[in-house]
Scaffold this active site. Structure first.
Site, PDB file in Angstrom:
ATOM      1  CG  HIS A 131      -7.670  -7.098  -2.619  1.00  0.00           C
ATOM      2  ND1 HIS A 131      -6.713  -6.602  -1.775  1.00  0.00           N
ATOM      3  CD2 HIS A 131      -8.639  -6.160  -2.669  1.00  0.00           C
ATOM      4  CE1 HIS A 131      -7.102  -5.432  -1.314  1.00  0.00           C
ATOM      5  NE2 HIS A 131      -8.272  -5.129  -1.840  1.00  0.00           N
ATOM      6  CG  ASP A 148      -1.615 -11.616   0.824  1.00  0.00           C
ATOM      7  OD1 ASP A 148      -2.561 -11.643   0.003  1.00  0.00           O
ATOM      8  OD2 ASP A 148      -1.094 -10.564   1.243  1.00  0.00           O
ATOM      9  NE  ARG A 149      -6.909  -9.560   0.693  1.00  0.00           N
ATOM     10  CZ  ARG A 149      -7.751  -8.562   0.822  1.00  0.00           C
ATOM     11  NH1 ARG A 149      -9.046  -8.776   0.664  1.00  0.00           N
ATOM     12  NH2 ARG A 149      -7.331  -7.343   1.096  1.00  0.00           N
ATOM     13  CE  LYS A 164      -3.805 -10.441   3.431  1.00  0.00           C
ATOM     14  NZ  LYS A 164      -3.184  -9.101   3.564  1.00  0.00           N
TER      15      LYS A 164
HETATM   16  C1  VG1 Z   1      -7.318  -4.307   3.128  1.00  0.00           C
HETATM   17  C2  VG1 Z   1      -7.847  -5.168   4.249  1.00  0.00           C
HETATM   18  C3  VG1 Z   1      -6.749  -5.427   5.274  1.00  0.00           C
HETATM   19  C4  VG1 Z   1      -5.552  -6.059   4.554  1.00  0.00           C
HETATM   20  C5  VG1 Z   1      -5.114  -5.173   3.406  1.00  0.00           C
HETATM   21  C6  VG1 Z   1      -4.003  -5.803   2.593  1.00  0.00           C
HETATM   22  O1  VG1 Z   1      -6.902  -3.053   3.631  1.00  0.00           O
HETATM   23  O2  VG1 Z   1      -8.952  -4.560   4.869  1.00  0.00           O
HETATM   24  O3  VG1 Z   1      -7.251  -6.270   6.277  1.00  0.00           O
HETATM   25  O4  VG1 Z   1      -4.491  -6.223   5.457  1.00  0.00           O
HETATM   26  O5  VG1 Z   1      -6.204  -4.943   2.522  1.00  0.00           O
HETATM   27  O6  VG1 Z   1      -4.367  -7.050   2.095  1.00  0.00           O
HETATM   28  P1  VG1 Z   1      -7.819  -1.728   3.556  1.00  0.00           P
HETATM   29  O7  VG1 Z   1      -6.968  -0.634   4.149  1.00  0.00           O
HETATM   30  O8  VG1 Z   1      -8.175  -1.540   2.132  1.00  0.00           O
HETATM   31  O9  VG1 Z   1      -9.023  -2.025   4.386  1.00  0.00           O
HETATM   32  V1  VG1 Z   1      -3.837  -7.527   0.546  1.00  0.00           V
HETATM   33  O10 VG1 Z   1      -4.177  -9.181   0.350  1.00  0.00           O
HETATM   34  O11 VG1 Z   1      -4.630  -6.418  -0.382  1.00  0.00           O
HETATM   35  O12 VG1 Z   1      -2.183  -7.190   0.673  1.00  0.00           O
HETATM   36 CO    CO Z   2      -3.121 -10.075  -1.025  1.00  0.00          CO
END
Ligand code: VG1
Ligand code: CO
Length: 562
Positions: free
Chosen positions: A132, A300-301, A395
């Protein structure tokens, strides 16, 4: 540092294996989901190569020999994707990999990569994505490794990679090998390694057809059901077009921003109310479509919307679980539901009603892998717009969107009516996450340290009508392999079950981001119509009082509220 090449093979005109000497880079420890840095960091000579060689170096000991094995490689198509894929192909060949399956154009969404690894029994896969995070020359890039079950490597492997990056002295690549044409399907050879360029969508679309009732969803569109799928200029576009507009007969134009762009059109490909503002606007008013959805940089989101109605990810997980048997792939029921610790307890209430286990894991999809492999959980979810199941080990944005569409088609209900009925039955967990981005790292570390220091004294303290019942730093013991992950987030659990959770992000690339997760339960017969921030106001105030967020961060307000 100049590459000091030494030839180890001398066939004329054929690519030869070369060992390039190098020196360690600091900070190559994978975070919540792989190694994420600015593109400019990845563009430094040897930076990507060091990390990839560290991976190839530790895999034989951690997993078993790489020689002759199949690896899957692909990324979300962001800036630097093509360069990285070409470099990895040459390194894989020089390290004795037997075959690489790579998505056309170097593309594979994260869930599709997981599906391909599983379907073809691959040894593992390398996924290039910063998910993201924004892209483009000034944006972010990332790399992560997935194991044979299709899921993110567990901490044992990511820590071994990191340890190896600290003393790496050279990497293996090919000298004299031209870049491969990745835009044409088919098989070619690269110094003894087979490279198979595959359709990035095919395996994934077939898997979706097995899980969902495509006839019912086709009928929903045929009856005039209207949907807007916003791919945010990212990799879900080709998948969503093939499935929604292709297989399901949705009108052309149902998928918007469906062309994957190297910089996501300058947008932040993060599907939440703060960043998917175009979709929120399109979903408001009487003429809006019935169903809105969006996905992130690597698909994935997911974000789910009805007309004038936004679904909270924690509620989405709980609702899908409650209705799972209406969908073909889950007709026989669920083995269990897993959620990350900061995700609301809405799913636990459903698990209890269904008489199945509810699991609470640290943040990050890698912690769900063992539960899924062991058959102890079927659905998993995170508050950060991530939902998935045992069909892959990531996800999966489009999967969640199809699950919702299948439910709309099967029940004839609207998004809003499904959610309201859910609250009437199980109660509502008011939920919000406040992100404080760009805090100087030392300040954020000091804030967390001060919070942790207070932990022993917090239980029993009162703040107005609120009383802290329990305060701790979440520690997780994996029920399958017994591995322990500690310091996974500070929890304040209030009498009555409300919660405030604090943790620092492990995916950012600039300063630190403090995430504050807020949750309050309202019973089935309570008031479900309050604006979320109002319903959580006393918890928001408590969070600031206890953690002294404003004072210690130097900021006056959260930068993102979801
Ligand atoms: C964030 C989200 C977490 C998710 C991760 C990867 O991590 O909070 O829930 O699994 O992103 O998602 P963090 O450590 O920044 O809180 V993705 O779609 O960026 O691979
Ligand atoms: Co992602």
């Amino acid at each position: 540092m100049s590459p000091n090449a030494s030839m180890t093979s001398t066939a004329p005109n054929a690519p030869t294996v070369q060992i390039v000497s190098t020196r360690p880079f600091d900070g190559q420890r994978p975070g919540t989901s792989g190694l994420r840095k600015k593109v400019t960091v990845f563009q430094q000579p040897h930076y990507l190569e060091n990390f990839v060689q560290a991976l190839f170096d530790i895999l034989p000991e951690q997993v078993g020999t790489l020689a002759g094995q199949t690896l899957v490689v692909g990324g979300d198509g962001r800036f630097h994707n093509r360069v990285a894929v070409q470099a990895i192909l040459k390194m894989a060949a020089a390290n004795g990999v037997g075959r690489v399956m790579v998505g056309r154009g170097g593309l594979l969404s994260t869930p599709a990569a997981s599906a391909v690894i599983r379907r073809h029994g691959a040894y593992g896969g390398i996924i290039l994505s910063a998910s993201h995070n924004p892209g483009g020359p000034d944006g972010d890039f990332g790399i992560k490794y997935n194991i044979a079950n299709g899921g993110p490597a567990p901490e044992k492997i990511t820590e071994a990679i990191y340890a190896r990056t600290r003393d790496i002295a050279g990497y293996r690549t090919l000298e004299g090998a031209a870049d491969l044409d990745l835009d044409r399907l088919g098989t070619t050879a690269l110094a003894g390694m087979t490279v198979e360029v595959i359709d990035p969508v095919a395996d994934y679309a077939e898997l979706m057809e097995k899980l969902f009732d495509f006839d019912a969803m086709r009928a929903w569109f045929a009856r005039g059901g209207r949907m807007r799928m916003d791919s945010m200029g990212a990799i879900s576009g080709p998948y969503a077009r093939a499935v929604l507009e292709g297989l399901l007969g949705a009108p052309n134009g149902t998928v918007v921003n469906g062309e994957p762009l190297e910089d996501f059109g300058g947008h932040h490909p993060d599907p939440n109310p703060a960043h998917a503002t175009e979709l929120i606007a399109a979903m408001s008013g009487a003429g809006a479509p019935d169903f809105g959805a969006a996905s992130d940089g690597d698909a994935d989101r997911n974000m789910i919307l009805g007309r004038d109605f936004v679904v909270t990810p924690s509620d989405s997980l709980a609702l899908l679980a409650a209705h799972a048997t209406k969908v073909p792939g889950y007709r026989d029921g669920l083995a269990g539901i897993a959620r990350s610790m900061p995700t609301s307890q809405a799913a636990d209430v459903v698990a209890q009603a269904l008489g199945i286990p509810a699991w609470e894991t640290p943040t990050g999809w890698k912690f769900f892998g063992n539960l899924l492999d062991a058959g102890r959980a079927t659905l998993c979810g995170e508050e950060s717009y991530g939902t998935g199941s045992n069909h892959v080990r990531e996800k999966d944005g489009l999967w969640a969107i199809l699950f919702w569409l299948n439910l709309l088609a099967a029940t004839g209900e609207s998004v809003e009516s499904l959610v309201r009925a859910h609250w009437k039955r199980f109660g509502r967990h008011y939920y919000s996450r406040h992100d404080w981005e760009g805090i100087p790292t030392e300040r954020a570390d000091a804030l967390m340290a001060a919070l942790r220091e207070q932990l022993p004294t917090l239980a029993g303290r009162r703040f107005g009508a609120l009383e802290i019942a329990q305060a701790d730093d979440f520690s997780y013991t994996d029920p399958v392999d017994g591995s322990v992950s500690s310091r996974q987030g500070v929890r304040l659990i209030l009498a009555g079950g409300s919660r405030v959770v604090f943790r620092l992000s492990g995916t950012g690339t600039e300063g630190a981001t403090l995430r504050v997760y807020l949750e309050r339960f309202e019973p089935a017969d309570g008031d479900h119509d309050r604006p979320t921030q109002d319903a959580l106001a006393d918890l928001i105030a408590l969070a600031d009082t206890v953690a002294r967020i404003r004072e210690l961060s130097g900021q006056t307000a959260p930068t993102v509220i979801t």
